[in-house]
Design a protein around this motif. Structure first.
Motif, mmCIF file in Angstrom:
data_model
loop_
_atom_site.group_PDB
_atom_site.id
_atom_site.type_symbol
_atom_site.label_atom_id
_atom_site.label_comp_id
_atom_site.label_asym_id
_atom_site.label_seq_id
_atom_site.Cartn_x
_atom_site.Cartn_y
_atom_site.Cartn_z
ATOM 1 N N SER A 1 0.783 -1.240 0.000
ATOM 2 C CA SER A 1 0.000 0.000 0.000
ATOM 3 C C SER A 1 0.819 1.298 0.000
ATOM 4 C CB SER A 1 -0.909 -0.040 1.241
ATOM 5 O OG SER A 1 -1.262 1.192 1.709
ATOM 6 N N LYS B 1 -8.554 5.333 3.836
ATOM 7 C CA LYS B 1 -7.249 4.866 4.315
ATOM 8 C C LYS B 1 -6.140 5.758 3.770
ATOM 9 C CE LYS B 1 -4.069 1.041 3.591
ATOM 10 N NZ LYS B 1 -3.920 -0.396 3.373
ATOM 11 N N ASP C 1 -5.642 -2.319 10.584
ATOM 12 C CA ASP C 1 -4.983 -3.188 11.566
ATOM 13 C C ASP C 1 -3.852 -2.490 12.323
ATOM 14 O OD1 ASP C 1 -3.344 -3.083 9.331
ATOM 15 O OD2 ASP C 1 -2.928 -5.227 9.257
ATOM 16 N N ARG C 2 -3.748 -1.169 12.154
ATOM 17 C CA ARG C 2 -2.705 -0.426 12.867
ATOM 18 C C ARG C 2 -3.327 0.657 13.737
ATOM 19 N NH1 ARG C 2 -0.406 -2.335 8.485
ATOM 20 N NH2 ARG C 2 1.794 -2.904 8.505
ATOM 21 N N HIS D 1 -0.071 -8.885 14.631
ATOM 22 C CA HIS D 1 -1.372 -8.363 15.067
ATOM 23 C C HIS D 1 -1.756 -8.760 16.494
ATOM 24 C CE1 HIS D 1 -1.619 -8.664 10.601
ATOM 25 N NE2 HIS D 1 -2.087 -7.436 10.730
ATOM 26 N N ASP E 1 -4.099 -12.485 5.862
ATOM 27 C CA ASP E 1 -3.082 -11.432 6.040
ATOM 28 C C ASP E 1 -2.885 -11.132 7.521
ATOM 29 O OD1 ASP E 1 -1.135 -9.810 4.979
ATOM 30 O OD2 ASP E 1 -2.468 -8.126 4.559
ATOM 31 N N LYS F 1 -0.554 -10.235 -3.289
ATOM 32 C CA LYS F 1 0.001 -9.103 -2.548
ATOM 33 C C LYS F 1 1.441 -9.419 -2.152
ATOM 34 C CE LYS F 1 -0.914 -6.403 1.626
ATOM 35 N NZ LYS F 1 -1.899 -6.092 2.682
HETATM 36 C C1 NG6 Z 1 2.036 -6.297 7.052
HETATM 37 C C2 NG6 Z 1 0.953 -6.882 7.949
HETATM 38 C C3 NG6 Z 1 -0.292 -7.065 7.107
HETATM 39 C C4 NG6 Z 1 -0.681 -5.764 6.450
HETATM 40 C C5 NG6 Z 1 0.486 -5.220 5.665
HETATM 41 C C6 NG6 Z 1 0.207 -3.882 5.054
HETATM 42 C C7 NG6 Z 1 1.840 -8.335 9.731
HETATM 43 C C8 NG6 Z 1 2.263 -9.715 10.131
HETATM 44 N N1 NG6 Z 1 1.384 -8.176 8.486
HETATM 45 O O1 NG6 Z 1 3.193 -6.067 7.789
HETATM 46 O O2 NG6 Z 1 -1.335 -7.550 7.899
HETATM 47 O O3 NG6 Z 1 -1.096 -4.838 7.401
HETATM 48 O O4 NG6 Z 1 1.600 -5.066 6.500
HETATM 49 O O5 NG6 Z 1 -0.775 -4.010 4.106
HETATM 50 O O6 NG6 Z 1 1.896 -7.431 10.543
HETATM 51 S S1 NG6 Z 1 -0.970 -2.843 3.087
HETATM 52 O O7 NG6 Z 1 -1.998 -3.310 2.150
HETATM 53 O O8 NG6 Z 1 -1.448 -1.704 3.831
HETATM 54 O O9 NG6 Z 1 0.296 -2.624 2.432
#
Ligand code: NG6
Ligand code: CA
Length: 515
Positions: free
Chosen positions: A79, A132, A170-171, A220, A336, A359
């Motif tokens: 992303s 996002k 997730d952050r 996570h 993920d 991905k």
């Molecule tokens: C990774 C995360 C994944 C996701 C990704 C970012 C872990 C183990 N995995 O580090 O879940 O958050 O980062 O995804 O933490 S993105 O689509 O935003 O790039």
């Protein structure tokens, strides 16, 4: 000096921009632009791209009346670098610190950078970003005070209005930030955020799995918000926390309000949904509806969001002169980081279509994403297999708007308006892409070369081939779209040539005609 201070005289002065609807004699004019970005949705996930297990009627409507691209790429397989490249027109690998950003990353695109939003603003558009963000906020990594106005923020790089998630679902922090301020914050319950250590006494997914409604499969396992443990630690800010099952609805209603509020003047909206990134918590209207688990449900909800935007534009009489773009920031992933049932429910559905990887990957499914351009009065329901990249939208919009850019802006972006409109068959000659480890590959015509590199070939947690190898790889994408046969032994000369080509591009733009 600010690059944006170097703006050259405008080809079309803002004063001359008519309202998008006031096009004389039905001639194409500067359309409103609504760009709807999915998260981790793959090229095989929509019914117009061949999915049979999922039905996405709103996206299909755009495809059936627009241009559906089969070889359009995000600039990277994750992303942050994809979004960086798209908004700046510069390959993310040219700039340090553009890998997957923490939730407390400092603003990655600095205010002196001329962005796509600046371009639209200079052309007289009202600009908005909803959803996002994942490109950092504030001046210094980890030093933000989330209880105060965050500066710099999206408004310093060209967006008049912003309503964003700081990073990802997730952050932490799990809050919406409106124009630099955390929304609904109670000053008596301040927010604290750390990506280094927990706050004393606060539960975590690791230590308190009994508190979880969704369990992590890998990573996570830090702070728990709404029964879901996240990446990073946070404390406080209870009244400001988002509810995961309402994120899609909240962001969609924000997008609708933005369109309604700007119906009388040209606007550019970057609507970055969180669907179908983890944690996947569809609203009750979609939970269980796809039969493919929460990932499928979130794709249906994404299609609903697209439909809401379309309906709003139609209701306001803006549809005919609004360009809607639908795409995704990188390829698909099923697990993920959470056990959400999507792996078990996937069945025969192939989010990656016929392509290899997903991905994070060097292979095609890492970046070859769904992409549709739909401008009702100008597009006609065509399919294009031109090689294209989201990094080109910046220069393409400048071309569309007749708007010049400051020198040095969007250095890797190519203006390809007629191709994006389905009027010309050819796109880029070549394209550089980056995988999770920021290792690069180059596609030139039918050929794709992946130089030897360190890093894993496979990630067992996400069950995806990342594609790094100590041996070079070269594929003929025309004959072998699934990248099954590495022709390195037979194509030494070609690899050498492509290796030199890549080196030149990496080396800068010296001596290489980019456009
Ligand atoms: C990774 C995360 C994944 C996701 C990704 C970012 C872990 C183990 N995995 O580090 O879940 O958050 O980062 O995804 O933490 S993105 O689509 O935003 O790039
Ligand atoms: Ca993503």
């Amino acid at each position: 000096m600010k690059l944006k201070n170097l703006t050259l005289p405008l080809l079309a002065a803002p004063c001359c921009l008519a309202n998008a609807n006031a096009a004389p004699e039905g001639k194409p004019t500067k359309p409103n632009v609504v760009f709807i970005y999915a998260d981790d949705i793959g090229i095989g996930d929509f019914s117009c791209y061949g999915a049979t297990a999922l039905n996405t009627p709103n996206i299909d409507k755009a495809a059936n009346n627009g241009v559906r691209f089969t070889n359009a790429h995000s600039a990277a397989a994750t992303s942050t670098p994809s979004r960086y490249a798209m908004l700046t027109g510069e390959y993310a690998w040219r700039k340090a610190g553009t890998g997957i950003a923490d939730g407390d990353a400092a603003m990655i695109i600095r205010p002196d950078r001329y962005t796509m939003a600046d371009l639209f603003k200079d052309a007289g558009f009202t600009t908005g970003v909803i959803g996002k963000w994942h490109l950092g906020l504030g001046a210094e990594h980890g030093k933000q005070d989330w209880n105060k106005h965050l500066s710099p923020n999206t408004q310093d790089i060209g967006f008049d209005y912003s309503y964003i998630m700081a990073a990802t679902g997730d952050r932490v922090p799990c809050v919406f930030v409106k124009n630099g301020l955390v929304e609904n914050l109670d000053p008596n319950d301040p927010i604290e955020v750390s990506y280094r250590q927990n706050f004393p006494g606060e539960p975590t997914g690791k230590n308190n799995p009994e508190l979880l409604t969704m369990h992590p499969s890998h990573g996570h396992d830090n702070s728990i918000v709404n029964g879901i443990s996240r990446i990073g630690f946070m404390k406080g800010g209870k009244s400001a926390l988002w509810q995961d099952n309402k994120i899609a609805k909240t962001l969609t209603s924000q997008a609708i309000s933005f369109i309604e509020g700007n119906k009388d003047k040209p606007f550019f909206l970057y609507f970055a949904t969180q669907d179908a990134h983890v944690p996947r918590v569809p609203s009750e209207d979609f939970a269980g509806k796809s039969g493919l688990g929460p990932r499928g449900d979130c794709i249906l909800e994404f299609d609903w969001s697209v439909g809401q935007v379309m309906e709003t534009l139609e209701r306001l009489g803006l549809a005919d002169n609004t360009l809607i773009i639908i795409s995704s920031d990188n390829g698909p992933v099923i697990d993920d980081g959470y056990h959400d049932g999507s792996v078990e429910a996937l069945g025969e559905h192939t989010p990656w279509s016929v392509y290899r990887g997903g991905k994070y990957s060097h292979y095609e499914a890492g970046t070859r994403v769904p992409c549709i351009w739909y401008w009702p009065t100008q597009t006609k329901g065509t399919v294009s297999d031109a090689l294209l990249c989201q990094i080109d939208w910046f220069a393409t919009f400048a071309e569309m708007l007749g708007q010049s850019m400051p020198e040095g802006a969007a250095p890797d972006s190519q203006p390809l308006f007629n191709t994006w409109m389905g009027k010309k068959k050819t796109g880029r000659d070549w394209l550089v892409l980056q995988n999770l480890q920021n290792n690069l590959s180059i596609t030139d015509g039918n050929w794709k070369y992946i130089p030897a590199s360190g890093g894993p070939a496979f990630n067992k947690h996400v069950n995806i081939e990342i594609g790094n190898s100590k041996d070079p790889q070269i594929y003929n994408l025309k004959k072998d779209e699934g990248e099954k046969v590495n022709l390195a032994d037979k194509e030494e000369k070609r690899m050498k040539k492509m290796s030199e080509q890549l080196e030149k591009i990496i080396d800068g733009r010296r001596g290489l005609p980019l456009y």
